[in-house]
Write a protein that holds these residues in place. Structure first.
Motif, PDB file in Angstrom:
ATOM      1  N   THR A 250       0.838  -1.206   0.000  1.00 40.27           N
ATOM      2  CA  THR A 250       0.000   0.000   0.000  1.00 40.27           C
ATOM      3  C   THR A 250       0.873   1.256   0.000  1.00 40.27           C
ATOM      4  OG1 THR A 250      -1.815  -1.126   1.097  1.00 40.27           O
ATOM      5  CG2 THR A 250      -1.745   1.262   1.325  1.00 40.27           C
ATOM      6  N   GLN A 251       1.992   1.199   0.718  1.00 41.42           N
ATOM      7  CA  GLN A 251       2.893   2.364   0.722  1.00 41.42           C
ATOM      8  C   GLN A 251       3.388   2.650  -0.695  1.00 41.42           C
ATOM      9  OE1 GLN A 251       3.389   4.432   3.185  1.00 41.42           O
ATOM     10  NE2 GLN A 251       2.281   3.239   4.726  1.00 41.42           N
ATOM     11  N   ALA A 267      -3.430  -4.557   6.203  1.00 41.36           N
ATOM     12  CA  ALA A 267      -3.036  -3.138   6.185  1.00 41.36           C
ATOM     13  C   ALA A 267      -2.915  -2.598   7.616  1.00 41.36           C
ATOM     14  CB  ALA A 267      -4.061  -2.339   5.399  1.00 41.36           C
ATOM     15  N   ASP A 271      -0.612   2.632   6.632  1.00 44.19           N
ATOM     16  CA  ASP A 271      -1.078   2.390   5.256  1.00 44.19           C
ATOM     17  C   ASP A 271      -2.376   3.155   5.006  1.00 44.19           C
ATOM     18  OD1 ASP A 271       1.031   0.540   4.853  1.00 44.19           O
ATOM     19  OD2 ASP A 271      -0.170  -1.063   5.755  1.00 44.19           O
TER      20      ASP A 271
END
Ligand code: DI6
Ligand code: FE
Length: 414
Positions: A250-251, A267, A271
């Motif tokens: 997600t980053q 997550a 995130d």
């Protein structure tokens, strides 16, 4: 204004998703779009115009057409045998590492003719349409060579031409490592970036780019190379992220302004905060969670607290989510993840359109949007979510035309 009307829908208890005010409304349609939404009481002035057809919704509830924002709808063969193996105790990872999973669907998809892929996918897509879907995203990712990825995406485009549904395509070349590249993932990513993606984009087959960022798939660095290529080609990105573990997917996605990150069971708060800053939608895929018997749900409270919009989709695929029912998937999101009914309806309409970057066309009942909506035989919208295995869908309207009608629908001429 009346000279623009081609159809008039009346006697509707009109409610945008999430809006519980159930007043009788009418929807005017012009050129495939919603021209106006007005209280039924205001209709007599319009009704005298000779040029419009009229349709009596007879007290049905109406919602925007449902938007499927994450599917792998086009594939060869099926993987019902894996269901049995998982029941006997094998994990998804074990099956994948043993040459099953995605790679077995790749073999079947490479072997299938374009017509056969089309026919099988059309059957699945008709199931979605019959439950109110008017727009669908379809990913490639079972070809893993330029020729077969192109074949899948051509089938997706043809589905959009021949069936009454808007199709948005996503290139998912970085879905799994094909057998011929075993031990050479960087070389495969090189092929994706220098040949596959530019070639398919050039052919107009790609609306967005996705990748599977996971220990059993591709690393953050490998997915970043794909995203750099997408950015160079001006294509939006999204990511299968944090489904089985957290490796920083997600980053990465949020650094590239991803439309959505999808799955997200693992997550973390950082995130979710990054998603909020990037305007990234959280796509929840509860059918995959259910089929894999996962135990860690995505962090719904963090999405709420940070104001990250949540979308829901079936993830329709032959392995982890052989699912073609949006209503059942909504029920799963509520029952397994704790979404409210309003959150689930918003997730399948407004937020799903946002996850596709198509909020200007789909997802809400507003003047200017496509006249895509669904009439439901229910007493309240809660009924859409609470039934298992029944569809109260009475009619699906796409671009102002009836494209699916359930038995018992009463139509009145003008
Ligand atoms: N995540 C999924 O949910 C699907 N692909 C992916 O990267 C599963 C695809 C499959 O098992 O065939
Ligand atoms: Fe998926």
């Amino acid at each position: 204004m009346t000279q623009y009307l081609t159809a008039l829908w009346r006697n509707l208890n009109c409610s945008a998703a999430g809006d519980r005010a159930a007043s009788s409304m009418a929807i005017g349609i012009s050129d495939e779009r919603i021209a106006w939404i007005a209280p039924q009481a205001d209709l007599p002035a319009f009704e005298r115009a000779p040029e419009f057809a009229e349709y009596d919704g007879a007290g049905a509830w109406v919602t925007p057409g449902l938007v499927e924002c994450h599917t792998h709808l086009v594939f060869g063969g099926n993987r019902a045998d894996e269901f049995g193996r998982r029941l006997a105790g094998a994990s998804y990872e074990e099956i994948a590492r043993a040459g099953g999973g995605i790679v077995s669907t790749v073999n079947a998809t490479r072997a299938a003719s374009e017509d056969a892929l089309f026919a099988a996918a059309a059957g699945r897509l008709r199931c979605l349409i019959a439950e109110g879907v008017t727009a669908v995203e379809i990913k490639s990712g079972y070809g893993l060579d330029t020729q077969t990825e192109a074949k899948m995406l051509r089938v997706a485009r043809r589905l959009g031409r021949e069936l009454p549904v808007s199709v948005y395509t996503t290139f998912l070349g970085a879905h799994a490592l094909p057998a011929e590249y075993r031990g050479r993932p960087d070389e495969y990513i090189e092929l994706v970036c220098t040949d596959m993606l530019p070639t398919l984009a050039e052919q107009g087959l790609v609306d967005a780019v996705d990748a599977f960022c996971e220990n059993i798939a591709f690393s953050v660095a490998q997915c970043e190379r794909v995203f750099e290529t997408a950015a160079r080609l001006g294509l939006p990105v999204k990511l299968h992220a944090e489904q089985l573990s957290n490796i920083g997917a997600t980053q990465l996605a949020t650094r590239y302004g991803a439309l959505s990150t999808d799955h997200l069971e693992h997550a973390l708060e950082a995130d979710v905060a990054a998603m909020r800053r990037a305007g990234t939608v959280a796509v929840l895929l509860p059918a995959a969670y259910y089929c894999l018997r996962e135990t860690q749900p995505p962090p719904i409270d963090l999405f709420r607290r940070h104001g990250v919009p949540m979308a829901i989709s079936t993830d329709c695929n032959p392995g982890t989510a052989p699912a073609v029912s949006p209503l059942l998937t909504m029920n799963m999101a509520c029952t397994l993840f704790g979404l409210s009914i309003d959150e689930a309806l918003l997730a399948y309409t407004r937020h799903a359109a946002q996850a596709l970057g198509k909020s200007d066309l789909h997802g809400t009942l507003e003047a200017g949007r496509y006249a895509d909506f669904v009439l439901w035989d229910v007493d309240s919208l809660a009924e859409l979510v609470c039934w298992l295995g029944a569809s109260p869908c009475r009619a699906v309207i796409r671009h102002g035309r009836i494209v699916h009608e359930a038995p018992g629908m009463r139509e009145t001429g003008s």
